[in-house]
Write a protein that holds these residues in place. Structure first.
Motif, PDB file in Angstrom:
ATOM      1  N   PHE A  52     -14.568  18.362  -7.066  1.00  0.00           N
ATOM      2  CA  PHE A  52     -15.856  18.930  -7.186  1.00  0.00           C
ATOM      3  C   PHE A  52     -16.346  18.335  -5.776  1.00  0.00           C
ATOM      4  O   PHE A  52     -16.627  17.169  -5.233  1.00  0.00           O
ATOM      5  CB  PHE A  52     -16.781  18.533  -8.166  1.00  0.00           C
ATOM      6  CG  PHE A  52     -16.344  19.184  -9.542  1.00  0.00           C
ATOM      7  CD1 PHE A  52     -16.669  20.371  -9.868  1.00  0.00           C
ATOM      8  CD2 PHE A  52     -15.675  18.210 -10.560  1.00  0.00           C
ATOM      9  CE1 PHE A  52     -16.347  20.948 -11.265  1.00  0.00           C
ATOM     10  CE2 PHE A  52     -15.288  18.894 -11.732  1.00  0.00           C
ATOM     11  CZ  PHE A  52     -15.826  20.164 -11.949  1.00  0.00           C
ATOM     12  N   ASN A  53     -17.152  19.288  -5.267  1.00  0.00           N
ATOM     13  CA  ASN A  53     -17.970  18.797  -4.134  1.00  0.00           C
ATOM     14  C   ASN A  53     -19.196  18.272  -4.361  1.00  0.00           C
ATOM     15  O   ASN A  53     -19.646  18.118  -5.305  1.00  0.00           O
ATOM     16  CB  ASN A  53     -18.042  19.941  -2.987  1.00  0.00           C
ATOM     17  CG  ASN A  53     -18.875  21.061  -3.417  1.00  0.00           C
ATOM     18  OD1 ASN A  53     -19.717  20.919  -4.278  1.00  0.00           O
ATOM     19  ND2 ASN A  53     -18.799  22.307  -2.701  1.00  0.00           N
ATOM     20  N   LYS A  54     -20.183  17.793  -3.192  1.00  0.00           N
ATOM     21  CA  LYS A  54     -21.387  17.058  -3.609  1.00  0.00           C
ATOM     22  C   LYS A  54     -22.347  18.056  -4.167  1.00  0.00           C
ATOM     23  O   LYS A  54     -23.223  17.682  -4.905  1.00  0.00           O
ATOM     24  CB  LYS A  54     -21.976  16.477  -2.300  1.00  0.00           C
ATOM     25  CG  LYS A  54     -21.911  17.517  -1.250  1.00  0.00           C
ATOM     26  CD  LYS A  54     -22.916  16.952  -0.099  1.00  0.00           C
ATOM     27  CE  LYS A  54     -23.078  18.055   0.807  1.00  0.00           C
ATOM     28  NZ  LYS A  54     -23.414  17.539   2.397  1.00  0.00           N
ATOM     29  N   PHE A  76      -6.848  26.901  -5.449  1.00  0.00           N
ATOM     30  CA  PHE A  76      -7.435  26.488  -4.440  1.00  0.00           C
ATOM     31  C   PHE A  76      -8.893  26.974  -4.301  1.00  0.00           C
ATOM     32  O   PHE A  76      -9.336  28.367  -4.553  1.00  0.00           O
ATOM     33  CB  PHE A  76      -6.829  26.715  -2.988  1.00  0.00           C
ATOM     34  CG  PHE A  76      -5.639  25.986  -2.785  1.00  0.00           C
ATOM     35  CD1 PHE A  76      -5.695  24.613  -2.320  1.00  0.00           C
ATOM     36  CD2 PHE A  76      -4.610  26.821  -3.230  1.00  0.00           C
ATOM     37  CE1 PHE A  76      -4.479  24.021  -2.278  1.00  0.00           C
ATOM     38  CE2 PHE A  76      -3.215  25.867  -2.929  1.00  0.00           C
ATOM     39  CZ  PHE A  76      -3.320  24.693  -2.279  1.00  0.00           C
ATOM     40  N   TYR A  77     -10.013  26.252  -4.257  1.00  0.00           N
ATOM     41  CA  TYR A  77     -11.592  26.707  -4.215  1.00  0.00           C
ATOM     42  C   TYR A  77     -12.028  26.159  -2.883  1.00  0.00           C
ATOM     43  O   TYR A  77     -11.819  25.005  -2.312  1.00  0.00           O
ATOM     44  CB  TYR A  77     -12.282  26.127  -5.312  1.00  0.00           C
ATOM     45  CG  TYR A  77     -11.971  26.559  -6.695  1.00  0.00           C
ATOM     46  CD1 TYR A  77     -12.433  27.657  -7.174  1.00  0.00           C
ATOM     47  CD2 TYR A  77     -10.685  25.963  -7.334  1.00  0.00           C
ATOM     48  CE1 TYR A  77     -12.252  28.184  -8.524  1.00  0.00           C
ATOM     49  CE2 TYR A  77     -10.419  26.328  -8.621  1.00  0.00           C
ATOM     50  CZ  TYR A  77     -11.348  27.474  -9.182  1.00  0.00           C
ATOM     51  OH  TYR A  77     -10.962  27.935 -10.598  1.00  0.00           O
ATOM     52  N   ASN A  78     -13.017  27.032  -2.393  1.00  0.00           N
ATOM     53  CA  ASN A  78     -13.755  26.609  -1.335  1.00  0.00           C
ATOM     54  C   ASN A  78     -15.196  26.696  -1.810  1.00  0.00           C
ATOM     55  O   ASN A  78     -15.752  27.934  -1.735  1.00  0.00           O
ATOM     56  CB  ASN A  78     -13.598  27.350   0.064  1.00  0.00           C
ATOM     57  CG  ASN A  78     -14.106  26.960   1.228  1.00  0.00           C
ATOM     58  OD1 ASN A  78     -14.903  25.796   1.168  1.00  0.00           O
ATOM     59  ND2 ASN A  78     -14.026  27.641   2.260  1.00  0.00           N
ATOM     60  N   ASP A  79     -15.763  25.710  -1.827  1.00  0.00           N
ATOM     61  CA  ASP A  79     -17.244  25.542  -2.083  1.00  0.00           C
ATOM     62  C   ASP A  79     -17.678  26.423  -3.503  1.00  0.00           C
ATOM     63  O   ASP A  79     -18.610  27.278  -3.434  1.00  0.00           O
ATOM     64  CB  ASP A  79     -18.091  25.946  -1.123  1.00  0.00           C
ATOM     65  CG  ASP A  79     -19.582  25.732  -1.095  1.00  0.00           C
ATOM     66  OD1 ASP A  79     -19.936  24.615  -1.954  1.00  0.00           O
ATOM     67  OD2 ASP A  79     -20.580  26.161  -0.611  1.00  0.00           O
ATOM     68  N   GLY A  80     -16.908  26.468  -4.567  1.00  0.00           N
ATOM     69  CA  GLY A  80     -16.807  27.139  -5.832  1.00  0.00           C
ATOM     70  C   GLY A  80     -16.267  28.572  -5.635  1.00  0.00           C
ATOM     71  O   GLY A  80     -16.395  29.211  -6.742  1.00  0.00           O
ATOM     72  N   LYS A  81     -15.918  28.809  -4.890  1.00  0.00           N
ATOM     73  CA  LYS A  81     -15.119  30.414  -4.694  1.00  0.00           C
ATOM     74  C   LYS A  81     -13.768  30.120  -4.575  1.00  0.00           C
ATOM     75  O   LYS A  81     -13.181  29.309  -3.838  1.00  0.00           O
ATOM     76  CB  LYS A  81     -15.564  31.012  -3.469  1.00  0.00           C
ATOM     77  CG  LYS A  81     -17.097  31.337  -3.676  1.00  0.00           C
ATOM     78  CD  LYS A  81     -17.821  32.193  -2.612  1.00  0.00           C
ATOM     79  CE  LYS A  81     -19.129  32.393  -2.396  1.00  0.00           C
ATOM     80  NZ  LYS A  81     -19.675  33.131  -1.559  1.00  0.00           N
ATOM     81  N   ASN A 100      -9.615  35.536  -1.222  1.00  0.00           N
ATOM     82  CA  ASN A 100     -10.545  35.120   0.050  1.00  0.00           C
ATOM     83  C   ASN A 100     -11.849  35.575  -0.138  1.00  0.00           C
ATOM     84  O   ASN A 100     -12.430  36.471  -0.480  1.00  0.00           O
ATOM     85  CB  ASN A 100     -10.234  36.170   1.296  1.00  0.00           C
ATOM     86  CG  ASN A 100     -11.078  35.965   2.589  1.00  0.00           C
ATOM     87  OD1 ASN A 100     -11.709  35.049   2.595  1.00  0.00           O
ATOM     88  ND2 ASN A 100     -10.751  36.538   3.611  1.00  0.00           N
ATOM     89  N   ASN A 101     -12.702  34.624  -0.440  1.00  0.00           N
ATOM     90  CA  ASN A 101     -14.066  34.415  -0.815  1.00  0.00           C
ATOM     91  C   ASN A 101     -14.096  35.183  -2.073  1.00  0.00           C
ATOM     92  O   ASN A 101     -15.098  36.053  -2.474  1.00  0.00           O
ATOM     93  CB  ASN A 101     -14.828  35.316   0.237  1.00  0.00           C
ATOM     94  CG  ASN A 101     -16.245  35.205   0.079  1.00  0.00           C
ATOM     95  OD1 ASN A 101     -16.929  34.010  -0.434  1.00  0.00           O
ATOM     96  ND2 ASN A 101     -17.123  36.059   0.567  1.00  0.00           N
ATOM     97  N   ASN A 102     -13.287  34.644  -3.204  1.00  0.00           N
ATOM     98  CA  ASN A 102     -13.628  35.296  -4.553  1.00  0.00           C
ATOM     99  C   ASN A 102     -12.818  36.686  -4.788  1.00  0.00           C
ATOM    100  O   ASN A 102     -12.857  37.051  -6.026  1.00  0.00           O
ATOM    101  CB  ASN A 102     -14.888  35.401  -5.158  1.00  0.00           C
ATOM    102  CG  ASN A 102     -14.995  34.060  -6.064  1.00  0.00           C
ATOM    103  OD1 ASN A 102     -14.172  33.148  -6.266  1.00  0.00           O
ATOM    104  ND2 ASN A 102     -16.338  33.952  -6.515  1.00  0.00           N
ATOM    105  N   LYS A 103     -12.137  37.253  -3.768  1.00  0.00           N
ATOM    106  CA  LYS A 103     -11.577  38.617  -4.079  1.00  0.00           C
ATOM    107  C   LYS A 103     -10.159  38.605  -3.995  1.00  0.00           C
ATOM    108  O   LYS A 103      -9.435  37.534  -2.725  1.00  0.00           O
ATOM    109  CB  LYS A 103     -12.354  39.485  -2.840  1.00  0.00           C
ATOM    110  CG  LYS A 103     -13.726  39.603  -3.196  1.00  0.00           C
ATOM    111  CD  LYS A 103     -14.241  40.809  -2.270  1.00  0.00           C
ATOM    112  CE  LYS A 103     -15.617  41.145  -2.735  1.00  0.00           C
ATOM    113  NZ  LYS A 103     -16.587  40.953  -1.863  1.00  0.00           N
TER     114      LYS A 103
END
Length: 115
Positions: A52-54, A76-81, A100-103
């Motif tokens: 989890f990030n901050k 893999f996730y990037n800031d929840g996506k 890519n960005n949840n898609k």
């Protein structure tokens, strides 16, 4: 008699679903916290782990396992996506889903040959 059976059934259902899942959190640095989830019926076997990030959003790589400890997926996730290539492992096959960005951008299936 009917009400006694109903009460016993209700108590059984509550007991069956009340098992708590063990979770461990470890601070990696100021920006990441590692989370490890264990199977509820066997608190020594890891079910999934990741970061989890901050902002408390899923971030980075998450790995899921079956009860025997075999990997079932890598995500893999990037800031929840959802982001990047997710791998799902099952019976000699690997399904690769690119996000890519949840898609969903691409889906592939590969056959794994083991000698």
């Amino acid at each position: 008699m009917k009400s006694v059976i109903n009460i016993m059934l209700m108590l059984f259902c509550i007991t069956a679903f009340s098992q708590e899942q063990k979770v461990e959190y470890t601070k990696v640095d100021n920006n990441l916290i590692k989370a490890t989830y264990y199977f509820a019926d066997n608190s020594d076997v890891v079910e999934r782990e990741g970061f989890f990030n901050k902002d408390e959003k899923l971030h980075g790589m998450w790995v899921s396992y079956d009860v025997e400890g075999n990997k079932t997926s890598i995500a893999f996730y990037n800031d929840g996506k959802k982001d990047g290539i997710w791998s799902y492992f099952k019976e000699g096959k690997v399904n690769l889903v690119t996000y890519n960005n949840n898609k969903i951008v691409n889906v592939e299936e590969k056959i794994v040959a083991v000698n």
